[in-house]
Design a protein around this motif. Structure first.
Motif, PDB file in Angstrom:
ATOM      1  N   GLN A 110     -68.575 -19.623 -45.751  1.00 58.98           N
ATOM      2  CA  GLN A 110     -67.729 -19.473 -44.565  1.00 58.98           C
ATOM      3  C   GLN A 110     -66.430 -20.245 -44.736  1.00 58.98           C
ATOM      4  O   GLN A 110     -65.364 -19.769 -44.356  1.00 58.98           O
ATOM      5  N   TYR A 111     -66.531 -21.446 -45.325  1.00 62.97           N
ATOM      6  CA  TYR A 111     -65.328 -22.232 -45.571  1.00 62.97           C
ATOM      7  C   TYR A 111     -64.377 -21.470 -46.502  1.00 62.97           C
ATOM      8  O   TYR A 111     -63.177 -21.414 -46.257  1.00 62.97           O
ATOM      9  N   ALA A 112     -64.911 -20.909 -47.578  1.00 64.13           N
ATOM     10  CA  ALA A 112     -64.067 -20.159 -48.515  1.00 64.13           C
ATOM     11  C   ALA A 112     -63.344 -19.035 -47.785  1.00 64.13           C
ATOM     12  O   ALA A 112     -62.152 -18.785 -48.020  1.00 64.13           O
ATOM     13  N   ALA A 135     -67.855 -12.477 -41.700  1.00 62.01           N
ATOM     14  CA  ALA A 135     -66.847 -12.261 -40.654  1.00 62.01           C
ATOM     15  C   ALA A 135     -67.507 -11.994 -39.307  1.00 62.01           C
ATOM     16  O   ALA A 135     -67.061 -12.515 -38.277  1.00 62.01           O
ATOM     17  N   ARG A 136     -68.586 -11.220 -39.291  1.00 61.87           N
ATOM     18  CA  ARG A 136     -69.290 -10.971 -38.024  1.00 61.87           C
ATOM     19  C   ARG A 136     -69.838 -12.264 -37.443  1.00 61.87           C
ATOM     20  O   ARG A 136     -69.741 -12.518 -36.244  1.00 61.87           O
ATOM     21  N   GLY A 137     -70.412 -13.113 -38.295  1.00 62.54           N
ATOM     22  CA  GLY A 137     -70.942 -14.395 -37.833  1.00 62.54           C
ATOM     23  C   GLY A 137     -69.842 -15.317 -37.329  1.00 62.54           C
ATOM     24  O   GLY A 137     -69.998 -15.983 -36.299  1.00 62.54           O
ATOM     25  N   LEU A 138     -68.725 -15.360 -38.037  1.00 64.40           N
ATOM     26  CA  LEU A 138     -67.599 -16.202 -37.617  1.00 64.40           C
ATOM     27  C   LEU A 138     -66.958 -15.666 -36.339  1.00 64.40           C
ATOM     28  O   LEU A 138     -66.475 -16.437 -35.511  1.00 64.40           O
ATOM     29  N   LEU A 172     -58.642  -9.112 -40.322  1.00 61.49           N
ATOM     30  CA  LEU A 172     -59.196 -10.368 -39.845  1.00 61.49           C
ATOM     31  C   LEU A 172     -58.079 -11.337 -39.477  1.00 61.49           C
ATOM     32  O   LEU A 172     -57.026 -11.348 -40.116  1.00 61.49           O
ATOM     33  N   ALA A 173     -58.327 -12.141 -38.467  1.00 63.64           N
ATOM     34  CA  ALA A 173     -57.390 -13.196 -38.077  1.00 63.64           C
ATOM     35  C   ALA A 173     -58.191 -14.332 -37.453  1.00 63.64           C
ATOM     36  O   ALA A 173     -59.153 -14.093 -36.712  1.00 63.64           O
ATOM     37  N   LEU A 174     -57.790 -15.559 -37.771  1.00 66.73           N
ATOM     38  CA  LEU A 174     -58.427 -16.719 -37.157  1.00 66.73           C
ATOM     39  C   LEU A 174     -57.987 -16.844 -35.704  1.00 66.73           C
ATOM     40  O   LEU A 174     -56.826 -16.579 -35.377  1.00 66.73           O
ATOM     41  N   THR A 175     -58.907 -17.256 -34.852  1.00 71.87           N
ATOM     42  CA  THR A 175     -58.564 -17.587 -33.475  1.00 71.87           C
ATOM     43  C   THR A 175     -57.943 -18.985 -33.478  1.00 71.87           C
ATOM     44  O   THR A 175     -57.955 -19.677 -34.505  1.00 71.87           O
ATOM     45  N   GLU A 176     -57.449 -19.435 -32.344  1.00 76.43           N
ATOM     46  CA  GLU A 176     -56.918 -20.803 -32.263  1.00 76.43           C
ATOM     47  C   GLU A 176     -58.018 -21.808 -32.608  1.00 76.43           C
ATOM     48  O   GLU A 176     -57.795 -22.762 -33.348  1.00 76.43           O
TER      49      GLU A 176
END
Length: 163
Positions: free
Chosen positions: A39-41, A76-79, A99-103
């Protein structure tokens, strides 16, 4: 394996052992942040790509990280469930998922990157630290190895145990 490598250790064995040592260390270091090494990667790569103005597809992120596309989709689904990233259909290609990171994901990733950079400094200390000449040389060597295509079918008879 503690201390030195076993006598006669091959470069392949040493690369494997170092990769396992690194994976375990990162897993342990980012666990308190609710992340695994894989997940970190994914989030660290996504963080860097987003900072460069890119909103990558799952496929692009899989290519970048070296992870299998199906595994990236699962991660990605888990994150996404954890509120760390958003998945959306690519308007240019309805088959692709961007994909995009949330705040919250960006904040967690910044913390995780700091932790992992500390680990990297520890790992590279014997080579003069992350900015040392030997570490730069190691980076060049590892990059050359990663850029070398491998074809198991071309390995010849030794791959099957025949001589």
């Amino acid at each position: 394996m503690s201390g030195t490598a076993p006598e006669g250790a091959t470069p392949g064995f040493l690369v494997w052992r170092l990769s396992m040592k690194w994976r375990v260390a990162v897993d342990r270091a980012v666990a308190p942040l609710g992340l695994t090494h894989a997940q970190y990667a994914l989030v660290a790569s996504l963080y860097g790509m987003q900072r460069s103005g890119e909103r990558p597809s799952q496929r692009r992120l899989a290519d970048h990280t070296g992870l299998e596309p199906l595994y990236v989709s699962k991660l990605a689904r888990g994150l996404e469930s954890a509120g760390l990233l958003e998945r959306a259909r690519d308007p240019r290609d309805p088959r692709a998922v961007q994909l995009a990171l949330t705040e919250e994901g960006r904040a967690a990733t910044r913390r995780a990157i700091g932790v992992v950079q500390g680990l990297l400094a520890q790992l590279l200390e014997p080579l003069g630290g992350p900015d040392g000449a030997r570490a730069r040389e190691l980076t060049r060597d590892l990059t050359a190895l990663l850029d070398t295509p491998l074809d198991p079918a071309a390995a010849g008879p030794r791959a099957s145990g025949e001589e």
